[in-house]
Design a protein around this motif. Structure first.
Motif, mmCIF file in Angstrom:
data_model
loop_
_atom_site.group_PDB
_atom_site.id
_atom_site.type_symbol
_atom_site.label_atom_id
_atom_site.label_comp_id
_atom_site.label_asym_id
_atom_site.label_seq_id
_atom_site.Cartn_x
_atom_site.Cartn_y
_atom_site.Cartn_z
ATOM 1 N N LEU A 133 0.589 -1.124 0.040
ATOM 2 C CA LEU A 133 -0.132 0.056 0.265
ATOM 3 C C LEU A 133 1.103 1.377 0.309
ATOM 4 N N GLU A 134 1.712 1.083 1.415
ATOM 5 C CA GLU A 134 2.550 2.324 1.122
ATOM 6 C C GLU A 134 3.785 1.727 1.320
ATOM 7 N N GLY A 135 4.717 1.473 0.319
ATOM 8 C CA GLY A 135 6.624 0.601 0.131
ATOM 9 C C GLY A 135 6.710 1.934 1.128
ATOM 10 N N PRO A 136 7.662 2.734 0.379
ATOM 11 C CA PRO A 136 8.522 3.516 1.614
ATOM 12 C C PRO A 136 8.492 3.645 3.248
ATOM 13 N N VAL A 137 7.079 4.335 2.913
ATOM 14 C CA VAL A 137 7.134 4.661 4.902
ATOM 15 C C VAL A 137 6.563 3.444 5.805
ATOM 16 N N VAL A 138 5.932 2.265 5.502
ATOM 17 C CA VAL A 138 5.949 1.420 5.748
ATOM 18 C C VAL A 138 7.157 0.341 6.294
ATOM 19 N N THR A 139 8.034 -0.026 5.437
ATOM 20 C CA THR A 139 9.057 -0.640 5.075
ATOM 21 C C THR A 139 10.168 0.251 6.250
ATOM 22 N N VAL A 140 10.318 1.776 5.940
ATOM 23 C CA VAL A 140 11.396 2.098 7.119
ATOM 24 C C VAL A 140 11.190 2.361 8.465
ATOM 25 N N THR A 141 9.347 2.416 8.151
ATOM 26 C CA THR A 141 8.701 2.402 10.382
ATOM 27 C C THR A 141 8.849 0.987 10.345
ATOM 28 N N ALA A 142 9.136 -0.363 9.768
ATOM 29 C CA ALA A 142 8.813 -1.636 9.991
ATOM 30 C C ALA A 142 10.507 -2.098 10.705
ATOM 31 N N ALA A 143 10.997 -1.015 9.359
ATOM 32 C CA ALA A 143 13.013 -1.415 9.710
ATOM 33 C C ALA A 143 13.457 -0.445 11.695
ATOM 34 N N ALA A 144 12.273 0.563 12.213
ATOM 35 C CA ALA A 144 12.521 1.116 13.133
ATOM 36 C C ALA A 144 11.721 0.175 13.913
ATOM 37 N N ALA B 28 5.057 6.917 14.973
ATOM 38 C CA ALA B 28 4.264 7.596 13.424
ATOM 39 C C ALA B 28 4.448 9.265 13.258
ATOM 40 N N VAL B 29 4.683 9.366 13.347
ATOM 41 C CA VAL B 29 5.931 10.885 13.749
ATOM 42 C C VAL B 29 6.871 10.898 13.178
ATOM 43 N N GLY B 30 7.804 9.884 13.056
ATOM 44 C CA GLY B 30 9.251 9.829 12.677
ATOM 45 C C GLY B 30 8.652 8.752 10.721
ATOM 46 N N GLY B 31 6.942 7.535 10.468
ATOM 47 C CA GLY B 31 7.446 7.680 10.101
ATOM 48 C C GLY B 31 6.347 8.654 8.710
ATOM 49 N N LEU B 32 6.145 9.728 9.327
ATOM 50 C CA LEU B 32 5.117 10.627 8.538
ATOM 51 C C LEU B 32 6.105 11.518 7.982
ATOM 52 N N ALA B 33 7.330 11.263 8.812
ATOM 53 C CA ALA B 33 8.860 12.571 8.557
ATOM 54 C C ALA B 33 8.948 12.254 7.363
ATOM 55 N N ILE B 34 9.542 11.210 7.592
ATOM 56 C CA ILE B 34 9.902 10.083 6.139
ATOM 57 C C ILE B 34 9.585 10.638 5.422
ATOM 58 N N GLY B 35 7.947 9.490 5.000
ATOM 59 C CA GLY B 35 7.127 10.142 3.517
ATOM 60 C C GLY B 35 6.759 11.469 3.399
ATOM 61 N N VAL B 36 7.140 12.490 3.840
ATOM 62 C CA VAL B 36 7.379 13.536 3.693
ATOM 63 C C VAL B 36 8.046 14.052 2.974
ATOM 64 N N LEU B 37 9.344 13.818 3.792
ATOM 65 C CA LEU B 37 10.800 13.423 2.979
ATOM 66 C C LEU B 37 10.540 13.403 2.193
ATOM 67 N N LEU B 38 10.552 11.827 2.035
ATOM 68 C CA LEU B 38 10.581 11.349 0.351
ATOM 69 C C LEU B 38 9.543 11.825 -0.642
ATOM 70 N N ILE B 39 8.532 12.010 -0.295
ATOM 71 C CA ILE B 39 7.326 13.118 -1.339
ATOM 72 C C ILE B 39 8.170 14.473 -1.909
ATOM 73 N N VAL B 40 8.320 14.978 -1.252
ATOM 74 C CA VAL B 40 9.406 16.006 -1.551
ATOM 75 C C VAL B 40 11.314 15.940 -2.409
ATOM 76 N N GLY B 41 11.675 14.965 -1.810
ATOM 77 C CA GLY B 41 12.324 14.807 -2.602
ATOM 78 C C GLY B 41 12.526 13.752 -4.196
ATOM 79 N N VAL C 105 15.898 -0.402 4.435
ATOM 80 C CA VAL C 105 15.332 -0.613 6.143
ATOM 81 C C VAL C 105 16.804 -0.323 6.868
ATOM 82 N N GLY C 106 17.867 0.059 6.212
ATOM 83 C CA GLY C 106 19.315 0.308 6.827
ATOM 84 C C GLY C 106 18.623 1.533 7.539
ATOM 85 N N VAL C 107 17.929 2.778 7.275
ATOM 86 C CA VAL C 107 17.672 3.990 7.403
ATOM 87 C C VAL C 107 17.112 3.292 8.447
#
Length: 200
Positions: free
Chosen positions: A29-40, A173-186, A151-153
């Motif tokens: 459903l939302e790859g990068p955000v879920v991946t980084v969150t699960a890796a955290a 949740a806040v970290g996942g959203l922040a990373i999601g925003v960074l990915l979208i902006v990037g 996953v490393g991040v």
């Protein structure tokens, strides 16, 4: 930590298969955000890092293959209309098909770097008649590397802040959203830069 949060973390830690399946569904459903969150969570010791990586990479390859297969049938009525709704107009399809035929590795790597490019690129790979083996020969390694970086991040963040995550899980949740925003902006910056560079 509330009782619900503790129960969720305990359930994930007690049933690794359920946790991996949850990551696969989330990553579809939302790859990068879920991946980084699960890796955290893996970094905090709740999940195993290799399970998160395997689940994220598998979900990504499945999603890419589904787009490719939709493209393979894109000359027919309903799939053709669906492709147009996904942004693959006849002009764009022709241009991408030429790119896919001559530069498949570059197209796959660019699509992995900029998620917004994945949909039209993988649809075009199917439309161009690229063989499934050739498609997967480029998608699987690119996905393995991309998932490994995500996953490393997440793992490093989870490991660094594991105590904070246990006492204040809302940080995840806040970290996942922040990373999601960074990915979208990037992504948008890269896309904007590519369109400006391609137009000159």
């Amino acid at each position: 930590m509330t009782g619900v949060e503790a129960a969720v973390l305990t359930a994930l830690a007690d049933d690794p298969l359920r946790a991996v399946l949850l990551v696969v569904v989330g990553a579809l459903l939302e790859g990068p955000v879920v991946t980084v969150t699960a890796a955290a969570l893996a970094g905090a010791g709740v999940l195993s890092w290799w399970g998160v990586w395997l689940a994220a990479a598998s979900a990504d390859v499945i999603a890419d293959t589904l787009l490719y297969l939709l493209g393979r049938h894109g000359d027919r009525g309903r799939p053709r209309r669906m492709l147009a709704r996904l942004g693959l107009t006849d002009e764009r399809r022709d241009a991408l098909t030429v790119q896919v035929h001559s530069h498949l590795p570059r197209v796959v790597i660019a699509a992995k770097l900029v998620d917004l490019g994945a949909v039209p690129a993988f649809l075009a790979a199917g439309l161009a008649g690229v063989g499934l083996r050739r498609f997967l020969a480029w998608v699987v390694p690119a996905t393995a590397v991309r998932s490994g970086v995500l996953v490393g991040v997440g793992f490093l963040a989870g490991e660094r802040f594991s105590e904070d995550l246990t006492t204040r899980p809302w940080l995840l949740a806040v970290g996942g959203l922040a990373i999601g925003v960074l990915l979208i902006v990037g992504r948008s910056a890269i896309t904007r830069r590519a369109s400006v560079g391609g137009g000159s």
